[in-house]
Scaffold this active site. Sequence first.
Site, short mmCIF file in Angstrom:
data_model
loop_
_atom_site.label_atom_id
_atom_site.label_comp_id
_atom_site.label_asym_id
_atom_site.label_seq_id
_atom_site.Cartn_x
_atom_site.Cartn_y
_atom_site.Cartn_z
N ASP A 102 1.53 -59.09 -19.68
CA ASP A 102 2.29 -59.91 -18.74
C ASP A 102 1.60 -61.25 -18.64
OD1 ASP A 102 4.36 -58.09 -17.49
OD2 ASP A 102 2.58 -56.90 -17.10
N ARG A 110 -3.84 -62.29 -16.22
CA ARG A 110 -4.63 -61.09 -16.45
C ARG A 110 -6.10 -61.36 -16.81
NH1 ARG A 110 -1.20 -58.46 -13.85
NH2 ARG A 110 0.62 -57.53 -14.87
N ARG A 171 7.53 -65.61 -8.47
CA ARG A 171 7.66 -65.30 -9.90
C ARG A 171 9.06 -65.64 -10.44
NH1 ARG A 171 6.28 -59.17 -10.10
NH2 ARG A 171 6.43 -59.49 -12.37
N LYS A 201 13.29 -59.89 -17.31
CA LYS A 201 13.11 -58.81 -16.34
C LYS A 201 13.46 -59.30 -14.94
CE LYS A 201 8.12 -59.77 -16.00
NZ LYS A 201 6.77 -59.31 -16.34
N HIS A 202 13.83 -58.38 -14.00
CA HIS A 202 13.81 -56.92 -14.03
C HIS A 202 15.25 -56.45 -13.83
CE1 HIS A 202 9.92 -58.36 -12.48
NE2 HIS A 202 9.38 -57.31 -13.09
N HIS A 214 6.61 -51.22 -6.67
CA HIS A 214 5.35 -50.58 -6.98
C HIS A 214 5.07 -49.44 -5.99
CE1 HIS A 214 4.67 -54.57 -8.88
NE2 HIS A 214 4.07 -53.84 -9.80
N ASP A 287 10.10 -50.97 -16.83
CA ASP A 287 9.01 -51.47 -16.01
C ASP A 287 7.95 -50.35 -15.99
OD1 ASP A 287 7.52 -53.10 -14.39
OD2 ASP A 287 9.04 -53.32 -12.84
#
Length: 532
Positions: A102, A110, A171, A201-202, A214, A287
């Site tokens: 990602d 990351r 985002r 996405k998503h 999540h 996902d």
Amino acid sequence: MPNTLISYKDAKEKLSLAQKVGQLFMPAVFINDTEEEITRIEHLLKTNAIGAICFFHSRASAATNFEGKKKVVYNENSYNRFKDLIARYQKASEIPLLIAIDAEWGLAMRIENTPQYPYAITLGAVQDNNDLVFEVGKHIAMDCKEAGVHWNLAPVVDINNNPENPVIGYRSFGDDKNNVLSSSKAYLNGMKSVGIQGAIKHFPGHGDTNTDSHLGLPIIHKSKENLSKNELYPYQQLIKDGVDAVMVGHLAVPELDSSNQPATTSTKIITDLLRTEMGFDGVIISDALNMHAVSKDFPEKGKLEATAFEAGMDVMCFSEHAAEGIQKILESSSPNRIEESFKRVWRLKEHAYLNLKNSDIKPHLSPSDLNRRIAVNAITQLYGNTAEVKNVKNSHFLNLAIENQSKNTFSNKIGENYYQLSLDNLDEVGLKALEHDTVVLALFPPSIKPKDHFGFPQKLLDFIKVLIAQKNVLLYLFGNPYVLDVLDLKSHSNAVIVYQDFPEFQEEAYHHFIDKIEAKGKLPIKLKTVQL
């Protein structure tokens, strides 16, 4: 590097059915992992013909599941370790791996000490200049290619039309479908110019929810007609343009599937809508399958993966039970169905490895120069009273800032009387405020996410609200514009949204303060509070 990637024609004949199923799995791997875990992954790759891996920084930061439970350890050597692990995992795999990450705003999402580019919401503020968005996609792709990454699981094309959305927000390119579409297209074309694969996405749209998938299952209560006009619109247009992959989110949409199961396990949403009705023939990726929206309902190892595959999924991302999932798919699916997904995934892999050879693309701008150009075009002013703004700038104002971890060069440049506000000096600053009618307030929110008022302690937030109510305040916000919703702004309040705390954005904010540049940006979302 492992064996050279063979053609699909040869792979179709040479790979066993079990190996073909293994190619559909993308377990998570962690840059800052233990040697024991790294060895375990190597064994998994060797014994199950895994097709792809997706990199995360660490187990503590992999998903919202872990927030607040494990400390994220900073590692300034993450990038070198990242490249070493790619080489190590490729060596362990008999079949060349597809390497994914990602990198919505760059590898910095990351990995420490890598270039960071502006968030999507910042790019959404840029008006009539998709060339800059193209350059962001291109730069991110060049950084990915340099590291050995083939597949950037980006961009987010969700229309963020819910200010209380806890997980999309910054985002997203905004709440206007046309702006989201044009920005997404430019970003994807930038990546494509370098040869890096993307994934929108998503699906079918995570923007209009106040639930974090999540942690729980968001439910979108909208008619199919409404969804087609808004949430599904950018997906449909980008599918027509030939997008590489679509990531399906963990969302229940009763109007699309009355069973209320997540889209990731819904045949009606994946196969009937996305594949058949919308005509998408590329790779469909899930996902992260460890997310609580789906994982909590599938206690039997491998059952979730098999259910998602049966619904039409091609790639099982962040599968925590790959070996069991492979076995269950072999037991429950036909060879023809397996071949369909294998062919799509292998074609994507072929494109990735073919494009990897074309590595002569060079940047025309440094990351810093690109960020500066975006800052000049994104800074947005929301003025309720322009006369009062001039009054503040020309007055003996109190120069106040609430900082986080960023170095504050803006407040140091705009003048004296600079005080950094914290819980420890509220009384002292309160006395100073009594001496001033005007205040320039620089806000560096502790968090980019809306949880707990973006990380502001309640006592500090209350102080800011009183200050805004009682003084002539000119606010510069170096963060998520949704922060304005928690400040109790008035119709006459004056705010400048800078979006990022990067040095380049702070410098251009200073140039705006001294009237060297005009604010060219436009707020890409609607706030709950009064629109200034």
